[in-house]
Design a protein around this motif. Structure first.
Motif, PDB file in Angstrom:
ATOM      1  N   GLU A  16       0.860  -1.192   0.000  1.00 51.00           N
ATOM      2  CA  GLU A  16       0.000   0.000   0.000  1.00 51.00           C
ATOM      3  C   GLU A  16       0.893   1.237   0.000  1.00 51.00           C
ATOM      4  O   GLU A  16       1.939   1.247   0.647  1.00 51.00           O
ATOM      5  CB  GLU A  16      -0.906   0.022   1.240  1.00 51.00           C
ATOM      6  CG  GLU A  16      -1.954  -1.083   1.224  1.00 51.00           C
ATOM      7  CD  GLU A  16      -2.938  -1.010   2.389  1.00 51.00           C
ATOM      8  OE1 GLU A  16      -3.998  -1.636   2.306  1.00 51.00           O
ATOM      9  OE2 GLU A  16      -2.644  -0.326   3.403  1.00 51.00           O
ATOM     10  N   GLU A  66      -7.117   2.607  -2.601  1.00 47.85           N
ATOM     11  CA  GLU A  66      -7.360   2.161  -1.217  1.00 47.85           C
ATOM     12  C   GLU A  66      -8.204   3.207  -0.475  1.00 47.85           C
ATOM     13  O   GLU A  66      -8.752   4.113  -1.097  1.00 47.85           O
ATOM     14  CB  GLU A  66      -6.017   1.924  -0.511  1.00 47.85           C
ATOM     15  CG  GLU A  66      -5.679   0.445  -0.309  1.00 47.85           C
ATOM     16  CD  GLU A  66      -6.614  -0.227   0.697  1.00 47.85           C
ATOM     17  OE1 GLU A  66      -7.245   0.490   1.486  1.00 47.85           O
ATOM     18  OE2 GLU A  66      -6.704  -1.472   0.694  1.00 47.85           O
ATOM     19  N   GLU A  82      -3.095   0.271  -3.862  1.00 45.72           N
ATOM     20  CA  GLU A  82      -2.540  -1.014  -3.416  1.00 45.72           C
ATOM     21  C   GLU A  82      -2.254  -1.913  -4.616  1.00 45.72           C
ATOM     22  O   GLU A  82      -3.018  -1.934  -5.583  1.00 45.72           O
ATOM     23  CB  GLU A  82      -3.545  -1.725  -2.497  1.00 45.72           C
ATOM     24  CG  GLU A  82      -3.097  -3.145  -2.156  1.00 45.72           C
ATOM     25  CD  GLU A  82      -3.987  -3.837  -1.130  1.00 45.72           C
ATOM     26  OE1 GLU A  82      -4.588  -3.154  -0.291  1.00 45.72           O
ATOM     27  OE2 GLU A  82      -4.065  -5.061  -1.206  1.00 45.72           O
TER      28      GLU A  82
HETATM   29 MG    MG Z   1      -5.341  -2.961   1.440  1.00 48.46          MG
END
Ligand code: MG
Ligand code: GLU
Length: 445
Positions: free
Chosen positions: A146, A194, A201
């Motif tokens: 992320e 995200e 991500e």
């Molecule tokens: Mg995630």
């Protein structure tokens, strides 16, 4: 040092010639230090065969570097003396799609006598993977990445969480990330917006533990390079805005024997085998100590708040996104899909330490015949009795320091260096305001 036989030397020369013909001039050789920073030395492509035999020099003091590049010391490692040899793993040599002229390879570290260096994180991960194999278990792992992007300090793609609007706003950028990863042979599973502002991500196919950690490095460095080409600043630190959702570095794992996934078709809870249960119970039990590896920065504890899907309770559950350990059974006709996800880890963690330490904890559970408690249903924040994981780095460090299991697995030099770095970073940021900690770390990893 891995002495290359004449065939392997020949192969290294051929490989270098092939890459040279593809326009590669330099090879970045990377390793990840105990603070979670990927450090690099680079060689011209023509020096690769030499580097593969003799290694490239780098000081052992980097094992006690902190996130701000200041240096602490530990009992076994510290000070200006000595040198190590960085030996590239040519099996992973990859032409970097977003950095024309460059290729990349991860390294193992050896001492000047050519002996495996006791504090090499990548060799540690390999040792633990081999230990699992000695128990008849092949561990497969995959990291999620992320990150948040900023343009001139601002969110470049205002739009709702997971919103298609965000994907549209940065579709050229995300296409380039995807293309670069695919060109490098990375099997991407998903790429998506995200929750947090400017957050995205990428998840990738699982592989062997060392390969998974290598991939975590390659994926991040690819995202970094593509971001910079688009005028975007990528932030991988655990906390970007101290009061908001952070960047996780979730780890998925499954256990295999003879092509059979041990996370399913067993007599244990939710259909896992007894071996899987014991392995996961070992991990669950060790999580407070493992946090010093998987959530290694003072900034990690800004991220670790309930109701942010960061898994801050020491419990497990079926597809429970607030449990530190989320179990995924997958569809009955998809035997490969069953796996467990450790959610409390973040992207400041050294992925080699993470894979190795998680295997060590799992094998601890296996040896003890450990069993899992009842799975947690619903939000553990709303039910009594689920222990919170450590809420500060010093608290995690206390558990780590008391862990005989991790001390034995890591060996004294590596264990001591990690503890020293955690202690020094705790002191470095002691008393600083949460956002000051986030600001000082978010762009460093
Ligand atoms: Mg995630
Ligand atoms: N960003 C969340 C974290 O800090 C994870 C969100 C998700 O479940 O993917 O771990």
């Amino acid at each position: 040092m891995p002495v290359l036989d004449s065939d392997q030397s020949q192969q290294a020369r051929q490989e270098a010639a092939r890459l040279m013909a593809e326009g590669v001039h330099g090879v970045a050789l990377t390793w990840v230090d105990n603070a979670g920073i990927t450090r690099a030395k680079a060689v011209p492509i023509g020096r690769v065969p030499h580097a593969a035999t003799r290694g490239v020099g780098m000081s052992p003091v980097f094992d006690v570097f902190l996130v701000d590049d200041s240096i602490t010391t530990s009992r076994h490692i510290g000070g200006p003396d000595g040198d190590l040899r960085l030996v590239p793993d040519l099996g992973r040599l990859t032409v970097l799609a977003a950095q024309p002229g460059w290729a990349w390879a991860p390294v193992d570290r050896y001492d000047q006598q050519g002996r495996p260096y006791a504090a090499c994180q990548r060799l540690f991960a390999r040792r633990m993977a081999e230990r699992a194999v000695a128990h008849g278990i092949e561990v497969r792992m995959g990291f999620e990445t992320e990150w948040v992007v900023l343009r001139e300090g601002e969110d470049p793609c205002a739009g709702p969480a997971y919103g298609m609007a965000r994907l549209a706003a940065l579709s050229g950028y995300l296409d380039d990330v995807l293309q670069a990863l695919v060109a490098q042979g990375v099997d991407v599973l998903q790429i998506h917006p995200e929750y947090a502002a400017g957050q995205f991500e990428v998840s990738v196919e699982p592989s062997d533990p060392v390969g998974a950690a290598d991939l975590a490095v390659l994926v991040r460095e690819t995202i970094r390079a593509v971001s910079l080409r688009h005028g975007l600043t990528p932030l991988f630190g655990p906390a970007v805005l101290a009061e908001s959702v952070g960047n996780g570095g979730h780890l998925h794992l499954s256990l295999w024997r003879d092509g059979r996934n041990l996370c399913r078709a067993g007599e244990g809870p939710l259909g896992m085998t007894a071996e899987s249960e014991a392995f996961l119970a070992g991990i669950l039990d060790a999580l407070p100590a493992l946090l010093a590896i998987g959530a290694p920065s003072p900034a990690s504890y800004l991220r670790l708040e309930p109701s942010r899907w960061a898994g801050v309770f020491q419990c497990w559950g079926l597809e429970n996104r607030e449990a530190a350990l989320r179990f995924i059974t997958g569809a009955p006709d998809d035997p490969e899909a069953a796996n467990a996800e450790i959610k409390c880890f973040d992207a400041a963690a050294n992925p080699y330490l993470v894979t190795g330490a998680v295997i060590a904890a799992g094998l601890g559970g296996l040896s003890a015949g450990a069993t899992l408690p009842e799975p947690t249903r619903g939000d553990p924040a709303l039910t009594n009795g689920q222990p919170r994981l450590p809420q500060s780095l010093p608290e995690a460090l206390e558990h780590f320091s008391a862990s005989g299991l991790l001390r034995e697995a890591l060996g004294e030099p590596l264990f001591g260096a990690i503890a020293a770095v955690r202690r020094a970073e705790s002191e470095l940021f002691d008393g600083r305001a949460p956002q000051a900690i986030a600001d000082a770390t978010r762009g460093r990893y």
